[in-house]
Design a protein around this motif. Structure first.
Motif, mmCIF file in Angstrom:
data_model
loop_
_atom_site.group_PDB
_atom_site.id
_atom_site.type_symbol
_atom_site.label_atom_id
_atom_site.label_comp_id
_atom_site.label_asym_id
_atom_site.label_seq_id
_atom_site.Cartn_x
_atom_site.Cartn_y
_atom_site.Cartn_z
ATOM 1 N N PRO A 46 0.734 -1.155 -0.084
ATOM 2 C CA PRO A 46 -0.208 0.144 0.168
ATOM 3 C C PRO A 46 0.850 1.302 -0.109
ATOM 4 C CG PRO A 46 -0.917 -1.595 1.427
ATOM 5 C CD PRO A 46 0.080 -1.970 0.891
ATOM 6 N N ASP A 47 0.282 2.273 -0.464
ATOM 7 C CA ASP A 47 0.902 3.553 -0.989
ATOM 8 C C ASP A 47 1.483 4.388 0.439
ATOM 9 O OD1 ASP A 47 1.188 3.433 -3.644
ATOM 10 O OD2 ASP A 47 -0.755 4.378 -3.947
ATOM 11 N N ASN A 48 0.573 4.233 1.621
ATOM 12 C CA ASN A 48 0.905 4.818 2.639
ATOM 13 C C ASN A 48 2.219 4.001 3.381
ATOM 14 O OD1 ASN A 48 -0.904 2.652 3.360
ATOM 15 N ND2 ASN A 48 -0.608 3.239 5.652
ATOM 16 N N ILE A 49 2.397 3.008 3.265
ATOM 17 C CA ILE A 49 3.615 2.280 3.637
ATOM 18 C C ILE A 49 4.875 2.512 2.957
ATOM 19 C CG2 ILE A 49 4.494 0.026 4.045
ATOM 20 C CD1 ILE A 49 1.684 -1.215 4.565
ATOM 21 N N LYS A 50 4.577 2.781 1.597
ATOM 22 C CA LYS A 50 5.836 3.003 0.866
ATOM 23 C C LYS A 50 6.144 4.472 1.059
ATOM 24 C CE LYS A 50 3.838 1.659 -3.182
ATOM 25 N NZ LYS A 50 3.630 1.346 -4.789
ATOM 26 N N ASP A 51 5.285 5.072 1.321
ATOM 27 C CA ASP A 51 5.385 6.745 1.568
ATOM 28 C C ASP A 51 6.142 6.789 2.999
ATOM 29 O OD1 ASP A 51 4.330 7.326 -0.716
ATOM 30 O OD2 ASP A 51 2.385 8.007 0.269
ATOM 31 N N ALA A 52 5.878 6.240 4.030
ATOM 32 C CA ALA A 52 6.486 6.200 5.178
ATOM 33 C C ALA A 52 7.882 5.751 5.084
ATOM 34 C CB ALA A 52 5.740 5.302 6.163
ATOM 35 N N ALA A 53 8.007 4.736 4.259
ATOM 36 C CA ALA A 53 9.592 4.329 3.797
ATOM 37 C C ALA A 53 10.431 5.141 3.397
ATOM 38 C CB ALA A 53 9.454 3.007 3.037
ATOM 39 N N ILE A 54 9.869 6.034 2.324
ATOM 40 C CA ILE A 54 10.637 7.052 1.610
ATOM 41 C C ILE A 54 10.778 8.446 2.419
ATOM 42 C CG2 ILE A 54 10.323 8.918 -0.151
ATOM 43 C CD1 ILE A 54 8.446 6.867 -1.620
ATOM 44 N N ALA A 55 9.911 8.655 3.703
ATOM 45 C CA ALA A 55 9.788 9.817 4.457
ATOM 46 C C ALA A 55 11.150 9.302 5.497
ATOM 47 C CB ALA A 55 8.725 9.750 5.238
ATOM 48 N N ALA A 56 11.252 7.993 5.776
ATOM 49 C CA ALA A 56 12.549 7.639 6.783
ATOM 50 C C ALA A 56 13.572 7.753 6.002
ATOM 51 C CB ALA A 56 12.213 6.001 7.056
#
Length: 400
Positions: A46-56
């Motif tokens: 899911p995109d929200n999980i991928k976005d959290a990784a990118i933010a990290a």
């Protein structure tokens, strides 16, 4: 004297990985192959999980972490166990590893001595017995059957336990069968365990959220709270959150056990990927809205596969309660000969002939400890599944 360890000679490579690799090799060679061996969703993370990784990544969270996980992820895991299972844990009771496999391995390495026995219901996930062997223990296989929908009975569990038993490895919904234990069925097993206080429970709950129809997931420490102090409850983000490649598994249990597992991990891999850990925080704390729609797709696929396989001559396929596997029996095919002249002597020759003659890759049942069966993963497209099942019907219809 052999250069390689004697321990290594006791184990074999993963058959499921071997089947997946074989299918990939044939595809690269230009063969028309449909792979039904891989145990991973075909959905994207899911995109929200991928976005959290990118933010990290952008936040520079790319350094070493504590050996068995960041505090934020441990807190998210505690919240998940409370929310979903009614189990109370503190971060000091939680271990995070590089996938659920490492968690299981760490626990066995931290607890098993030579002569210790581990009860493993069959059919089982292929890695359970070999991990026990690597850790110096002895797997004790307790066979379930098609007649009980591949679920272990209380009498079978009682018969498998000895004074040398240290663990029961429990998996529901199951890989490879998809069978899920109801509350009452699990209570019968926990009642047996209550009579044997030296036996601990390793509950592999990896398919918890992949539960269908009226089946309600439950876990041993939830069903029998008195087992809390000798239960390791294992889970991860791989299956429900389509994060197989992110490699995050976790478990909660008694602090003494978790500390021992931390020691093993600190001297082997150390911490899981820092970015994956932050993605897992979002997976557990973020929206869960995608789980129900994904499960609807899995139910549709399951129903189609079960119907089509039951229409194949010589095959009997029960309807599983969860996960994304079916485990049909091929008892009606044994002893027959394929159109190309191969005699079906067992489920391994069945799977080999099916791949070579019709380009469908499945995993033979002996790899999971119960024959004659094979495992199909329906975590692929409806189109692939329909075509694969049609080929299986054609293959079986030609048996003489």
């Amino acid at each position: 004297m052999s250069f390689l360890s004697e321990t290594l000679s006791r184990v074999k490579p993963s058959p499921t990985i071997a089947v997946t690799q074989k299918a990939a090799e044939l595809k690269r060679a230009g063969k028309d192959v449909i792979g039904l061996g891989a145990g991973e969703p075909d959905f994207d993370t899911p995109d929200n999980i991928k976005d959290a990784a990118i933010a990290a990544i952008h936040a520079g969270k790319t350094k070493y972490t504590a050996p068995d996980g960041i505090q934020e992820l441990k807190e998210a895991i505690c919240a998940k166990f409370k929310r979903d299972n009614g189990l109370d844990y503190t971060p000091s009771q939680v271990s995070v590893g590089t996938g659920g496999k490492q968690i299981l391995y760490n626990a066995l390495m931290a607890t098993l001595n030579e002569g210790d026995e581990v009860v493993i219901p069959a059919p089982y996930w292929v890695s359970y017995p070999d991990m026990v062997l690597l850790a110096g223990g002895t797997p004790v296989i307790a066979e379930a059957s098609l007649q009980t929908n591949f679920k272990l009975t209380a009498d079978q569990l009682e018969a498998a336990i000895t004074d040398k038993t240290k663990w029961l490895i429990f998996n529901s919904p199951s890989n490879p069968t998809g069978a899920g234990y109801s509350w009452d069925e699990l209570k019968e097993l926990t009642d047996v365990l209550m009579r044997h206080p030296h036996v601990w429970v390793m509950s592999d709950d990896m398919y918890e959220h992949l539960a269908y129809d009226d089946f309600k997931f439950c876990t041993p420490a939830q069903v029998e709270p008195a087992l809390y102090d000798r239960t390791l409850t294992v889970n991860g983000v791989s299956k429900a959150y389509a994060m197989t490649g992110w490699r995050i598994g976790y478990a909660a249990g008694p602090e003494k056990l978790i500390g021992a597992m931390r020691k093993v991990q600190s001297q082997s891999t150390s911490n899981p990927c820092s970015i994956s850990q932050w993605a897992a925080v979002e997976a557990l704390n973020g929206t869960q809205d995608f789980l129900a729609p994904n499960n609807e797709k899995f139910v549709r696929r399951r129903n189609m596969v079960v119907e089509m396989l039951n229409a194949a001559e010589g095959i009997a396929c029960p309807t599983p309660e969860g996960a994304f596997y079916v485990y049909p029996s091929i008892a009606g095919c044994i002893g027959k000969t394929t159109a190309a002249g191969t005699k079906i002597e067992d489920d391994e020759t069945f799977a080999t002939a099916l791949l070579e003659e019709h380009g469908v890759a499945v995993v033979f049942g002996a790899a999971f400890g119960l024959s004659p069966n094979f495992r199909v993963s329906y975590a692929t497209s409806d189109e692939n599944l329909k075509e694969a099942c049609t080929r299986i019907q054609t293959f079986c219809a030609a048996l003489k």
